[in-house]
Write an enzyme that holds these catalytic residues in place. Structure first.
Site, mmCIF file in Angstrom:
data_model
loop_
_atom_site.group_PDB
_atom_site.id
_atom_site.type_symbol
_atom_site.label_atom_id
_atom_site.label_comp_id
_atom_site.label_asym_id
_atom_site.label_seq_id
_atom_site.Cartn_x
_atom_site.Cartn_y
_atom_site.Cartn_z
ATOM 1 N N ASP A 90 0.871 -1.183 0.000
ATOM 2 C CA ASP A 90 0.000 0.000 0.000
ATOM 3 C C ASP A 90 0.905 1.229 0.000
ATOM 4 O O ASP A 90 2.067 1.174 0.412
ATOM 5 C CB ASP A 90 -0.953 -0.030 1.202
ATOM 6 C CG ASP A 90 -2.159 0.870 0.994
ATOM 7 O OD1 ASP A 90 -2.194 1.612 -0.007
ATOM 8 O OD2 ASP A 90 -3.076 0.851 1.838
ATOM 9 N N CYS A 276 -13.285 -23.412 19.666
ATOM 10 C CA CYS A 276 -12.646 -23.501 18.359
ATOM 11 C C CYS A 276 -11.772 -24.755 18.351
ATOM 12 O O CYS A 276 -11.286 -25.165 19.401
ATOM 13 C CB CYS A 276 -11.781 -22.249 18.149
ATOM 14 S SG CYS A 276 -10.670 -22.339 16.739
ATOM 15 N N CYS A 278 -9.028 -25.107 16.270
ATOM 16 C CA CYS A 278 -7.748 -24.876 15.585
ATOM 17 C C CYS A 278 -6.625 -25.434 16.465
ATOM 18 O O CYS A 278 -6.830 -25.728 17.638
ATOM 19 C CB CYS A 278 -7.538 -23.383 15.272
ATOM 20 S SG CYS A 278 -6.875 -22.397 16.618
HETATM 21 N N1 GUN Z 1 -6.366 1.215 3.417
HETATM 22 C C1 GUN Z 1 -7.617 1.357 3.902
HETATM 23 N N2 GUN Z 1 -8.343 2.224 3.138
HETATM 24 C C2 GUN Z 1 -7.536 2.623 2.136
HETATM 25 C C3 GUN Z 1 -7.712 3.518 1.032
HETATM 26 O O1 GUN Z 1 -8.762 4.115 0.818
HETATM 27 N N3 GUN Z 1 -6.624 3.677 0.208
HETATM 28 C C4 GUN Z 1 -5.439 3.031 0.418
HETATM 29 N N4 GUN Z 1 -4.434 3.228 -0.438
HETATM 30 N N5 GUN Z 1 -5.248 2.202 1.452
HETATM 31 C C5 GUN Z 1 -6.281 2.000 2.304
HETATM 32 ZN ZN ZN Z 2 -8.690 -21.461 17.695
#
Ligand code: GUN
Ligand code: ZN
Length: 386
Positions: A90, A276, A278
């Site tokens: 990101d 759970c 797991c």
């Molecule tokens: N992570 C959560 N929301 C967003 C968003 O709107 N844009 C980007 N680039 N990362 C995010």
């Molecule tokens: Zn678990």
């Protein structure tokens, strides 16, 4: 495009599919766990052993970090993180929306993400908060779309680029953003700025903006729901046509001593049993988990496994044509989620146009939903959809 997406089976607006990024393939719906290199509660290698095929990390952390910047540039992200699957990065836009200014330009982040070997690169979009005025939302959307165009020019049309779909709380702007991104040739389209809607349980608005974006996008685009991490809402999101999720919830909840289940989260301090099966819960009692020096890691591992299992269950529900039943069950966990679900049910014409199995499920669900939800509806002071 280096990113391609093939739809295999469909149910409601959801689908199972195959995302191809370069030579790497991911079955969808899928979860991309968030990896924070500063606080790795679960290593990417452990994630891989749990069946994780793709993860997401924030390029902005590597860009700024004294510790990680150089190794990321010289060794590349895959070697540095010890993960040979798909790594999406990101851009830092979310930090922009939370903390104000980010000291990086669109071209800086694009070239940096490319230099560290990211498999899926995210331009510097503007996550417009859903309470923003129309005028400001239009302006910010214009900037986001300019940056998407610029990203294509800088990295070339074949680059593995994501196109975040913004537009705040305005369905027509979301639809227009989706249509333009599709026309520009993007095949991977995260829906952005929905975190504030989820944090404030505004699931009706969430359904409206996601369905509006989907309406504009080509159905062949792979749709990621940015920042959606709690397993309780995955079935609803998949039913709207979302294919990917990223989740930091497994770690954030663990740090708060919270134990995730598919119908909500519980405080570990209040559990007498671990409901759970797991590997973590099979080998620890609730008391043992509470007293373990590894408590947070154990919780994070359980939380991630529950989340991944829910995604597998959703894929199977699509194959079996019973997604409605799963959505119905999950959305009864919370009255606000139920309101989102009921909003989805109001898209009668679009839903009725879906396949045979969905129609059967849809009629069944609508018939059952109305009497069963009267108490929720009264509590929410809402009206029953006709
Ligand atoms: N992570 C959560 N929301 C967003 C968003 O709107 N844009 C980007 N680039 N990362 C995010
Ligand atoms: Zn678990």
């Amino acid at each position: 495009m280096a990113i391609s997406f093939e739809i295999l089976e469909e149910d409601i607006f959801g689908r199972t599919g195959r995302l191809k990024v370069g030579e790497k393939i991911l079955k969808t719906p899928a979860l991309l766990p968030v990896v924070n290199p500063h606080l790795p509660l679960i290593t990417p290698a452990e994630m891989k052993s749990l069946g994780v095929g793709a993860l997401i990390t924030n390029a902005y952390i590597f860009h700024r970090s004294k510790e990680f910047r150089e190794p990321a540039l010289t060794r590349g992200l895959h070697d540095l993180l010890g993960f040979d699957g798909i790594i999406m990065t990101d851009s830092g836009s979310f930090q922009l929306s939370v903390y104000g200014d980010v000291e990086v330009s669109n071209s800086d982040t694009l070239l940096f993400q490319q230099s560290i070997g990211s498999d899926i690169i995210v331009p510097l979009d503007i996550p417009t908060h859903p309470d923003t005025s129309r005028e400001q939302t239009e302006k910010e959307l214009g900037t986001t779309m300019d940056r998407l165009r610029e990203a294509m020019e800088i990295l070339g049309p074949g680059a593995p680029l994501a196109a975040p779909i913004q537009g705040g709380a305005f369905p027509d702007l979301r639809e227009q953003a989706g249509r333009t991104a599709g026309e520009m040739g993007f095949t991977f389209t995260p829906i952005g700025a929905v975190v504030p809607l989820m944090e404030s349980y505004r699931y009706e608005d969430l359904v409206r903006v996601v369905l509006a974006a989907k309406k504009g996008l080509p159905s062949s685009a792979c749709v990621h729901l940015f920042g959606a991490g709690h397993p309780v809402m995955f079935a609803l999101a998949v039913a709207m046509g979302c294919d990917l999720f990223d989740s930091a919830a497994y770690a954030l909840y663990a740090k708060e001593g919270r134990y995730l289940t598919t119908h909500g989260s519980k405080k570990l301090a209040e559990l007498s049993e671990l409901p759970c099966s797991c590997e973590v819960c099979r080998s620890h009692s609730a008391d043992e988990m509470r007293q373990s020096p590894e408590k947070i890691r154990l919780l994070a591992r359980h939380n991630l496994i529950v989340t991944l299992t829910e995604i597998s269950r959703i894929r199977q529900a699509i194959s079996d044509g019973v997604l409605w039943e799963l959505v119905d069950e999950r959305c009864r966990s919370h009255p606000r989620l139920l309101r989102g679900y009921r909003t989805l049910l109001t898209y009668t014409e679009e839903l009725a146009a879906r396949d045979r199995i969905s129609k059967r499920g849809f009629l069944l669900v609508r018939a059952c939903l109305l009497p069963l939800t009267v108490s929720h509806l009264v509590a929410c002071r809402s009206t029953i959809p006709s």
